[in-house]
Design a protein around this motif. Sequence first.
Motif, PDB file in Angstrom:
ATOM      1  N   HIS A 138       8.570  -5.786  39.908  1.00  0.00           N
ATOM      2  CA  HIS A 138       7.531  -4.766  39.677  1.00  0.00           C
ATOM      3  C   HIS A 138       8.086  -3.618  38.834  1.00  0.00           C
ATOM      4  O   HIS A 138       7.419  -3.148  37.904  1.00  0.00           O
ATOM      5  N   MET A 139       9.294  -3.171  39.155  1.00  0.00           N
ATOM      6  CA  MET A 139       9.903  -2.070  38.402  1.00  0.00           C
ATOM      7  C   MET A 139      10.121  -2.477  36.945  1.00  0.00           C
ATOM      8  O   MET A 139       9.859  -1.697  36.029  1.00  0.00           O
ATOM      9  N   ARG A 140      10.561  -3.708  36.728  1.00  0.00           N
ATOM     10  CA  ARG A 140      10.762  -4.196  35.368  1.00  0.00           C
ATOM     11  C   ARG A 140       9.428  -4.238  34.608  1.00  0.00           C
ATOM     12  O   ARG A 140       9.348  -3.819  33.462  1.00  0.00           O
ATOM     13  N   VAL A 141       8.387  -4.730  35.264  1.00  0.00           N
ATOM     14  CA  VAL A 141       7.058  -4.806  34.637  1.00  0.00           C
ATOM     15  C   VAL A 141       6.543  -3.399  34.320  1.00  0.00           C
ATOM     16  O   VAL A 141       5.989  -3.155  33.250  1.00  0.00           O
ATOM     17  N   LEU A 176       7.430  -1.645  31.086  1.00  0.00           N
ATOM     18  CA  LEU A 176       6.694  -2.051  29.887  1.00  0.00           C
ATOM     19  C   LEU A 176       5.449  -1.179  29.751  1.00  0.00           C
ATOM     20  O   LEU A 176       4.947  -0.639  30.726  1.00  0.00           O
ATOM     21  N   GLY A 177       4.928  -1.067  28.577  1.00  0.00           N
ATOM     22  CA  GLY A 177       3.705  -0.304  28.382  1.00  0.00           C
ATOM     23  C   GLY A 177       2.477  -1.076  28.822  1.00  0.00           C
ATOM     24  O   GLY A 177       2.498  -2.303  28.939  1.00  0.00           O
ATOM     25  N   CYS A 178       1.416  -0.357  29.038  1.00  0.00           N
ATOM     26  CA  CYS A 178       0.117  -0.946  29.384  1.00  0.00           C
ATOM     27  C   CYS A 178      -0.255  -2.019  28.365  1.00  0.00           C
ATOM     28  O   CYS A 178      -0.076  -1.824  27.156  1.00  0.00           O
ATOM     29  N   ILE A 182       1.562   0.830  35.671  1.00  0.00           N
ATOM     30  CA  ILE A 182       1.816   0.418  37.043  1.00  0.00           C
ATOM     31  C   ILE A 182       1.665  -1.104  37.066  1.00  0.00           C
ATOM     32  O   ILE A 182       1.166  -1.698  36.105  1.00  0.00           O
ATOM     33  N   ALA A 183       2.089  -1.742  38.142  1.00  0.00           N
ATOM     34  CA  ALA A 183       1.995  -3.202  38.245  1.00  0.00           C
ATOM     35  C   ALA A 183       0.673  -3.578  38.913  1.00  0.00           C
ATOM     36  O   ALA A 183       0.438  -3.229  40.070  1.00  0.00           O
ATOM     37  N   ASP A 230      -0.409 -12.721  44.593  1.00  0.00           N
ATOM     38  CA  ASP A 230       0.968 -12.744  45.074  1.00  0.00           C
ATOM     39  C   ASP A 230       1.769 -11.713  44.297  1.00  0.00           C
ATOM     40  O   ASP A 230       1.343 -11.224  43.260  1.00  0.00           O
ATOM     41  N   HIS A 231       2.930 -11.376  44.829  1.00  0.00           N
ATOM     42  CA  HIS A 231       3.697 -10.257  44.298  1.00  0.00           C
ATOM     43  C   HIS A 231       4.418 -10.559  42.996  1.00  0.00           C
ATOM     44  O   HIS A 231       4.936  -9.644  42.359  1.00  0.00           O
ATOM     45  N   LEU A 232       4.490 -11.813  42.586  1.00  0.00           N
ATOM     46  CA  LEU A 232       5.147 -12.147  41.321  1.00  0.00           C
ATOM     47  C   LEU A 232       4.175 -12.140  40.150  1.00  0.00           C
ATOM     48  O   LEU A 232       4.596 -12.029  39.007  1.00  0.00           O
ATOM     49  N   GLN A 233       2.912 -12.269  40.433  1.00  0.00           N
ATOM     50  CA  GLN A 233       1.897 -12.339  39.381  1.00  0.00           C
ATOM     51  C   GLN A 233       1.319 -10.954  39.122  1.00  0.00           C
ATOM     52  O   GLN A 233       0.241 -10.603  39.603  1.00  0.00           O
ATOM     53  N   VAL A 234       2.073 -10.157  38.375  1.00  0.00           N
ATOM     54  CA  VAL A 234       1.669  -8.786  38.063  1.00  0.00           C
ATOM     55  C   VAL A 234       1.743  -8.548  36.565  1.00  0.00           C
ATOM     56  O   VAL A 234       2.500  -9.215  35.855  1.00  0.00           O
TER      57      VAL A 234
END
Length: 110
Positions: free
Chosen positions: A29-32, A35-37, A45-46, A61-65
């Motif tokens: 989530h932090m890595r995503v 990145l910009g919108c 935000i994710a 699920d938490h990986l699909q952000v």
Amino acid sequence: MLPMGAKVNHARIREGYSRFPNAAERRHHMRVMELGCLVCGGQSIAHHILQDSPHKRWRRDHLQVVPLCDAHHRELHANGNELAWQESYRLDLADEARLLELASIYAGVL
């Protein structure tokens, strides 16, 4: 395909998953969020995207952000239909989320 007019429901988390992300998922989530919108490039935000699952129940699920700024995230939820919203911006949130997950795996985040 998500029915037109379907409301976004954060309570739908994929079976077997906690409502709360684990450490690796938080790093993703932090890595995503770095990145910009996807729409405007602004601070993001994710956003958990909807996923099709067996028996046609929509899950998250938490990986699909994907990264969305606060304004576009609120706009998506106000719209209430993720499919229609993403089509209005010519985005494919599922493809973007998969690419971001693979990038996090490649980077050693996941």
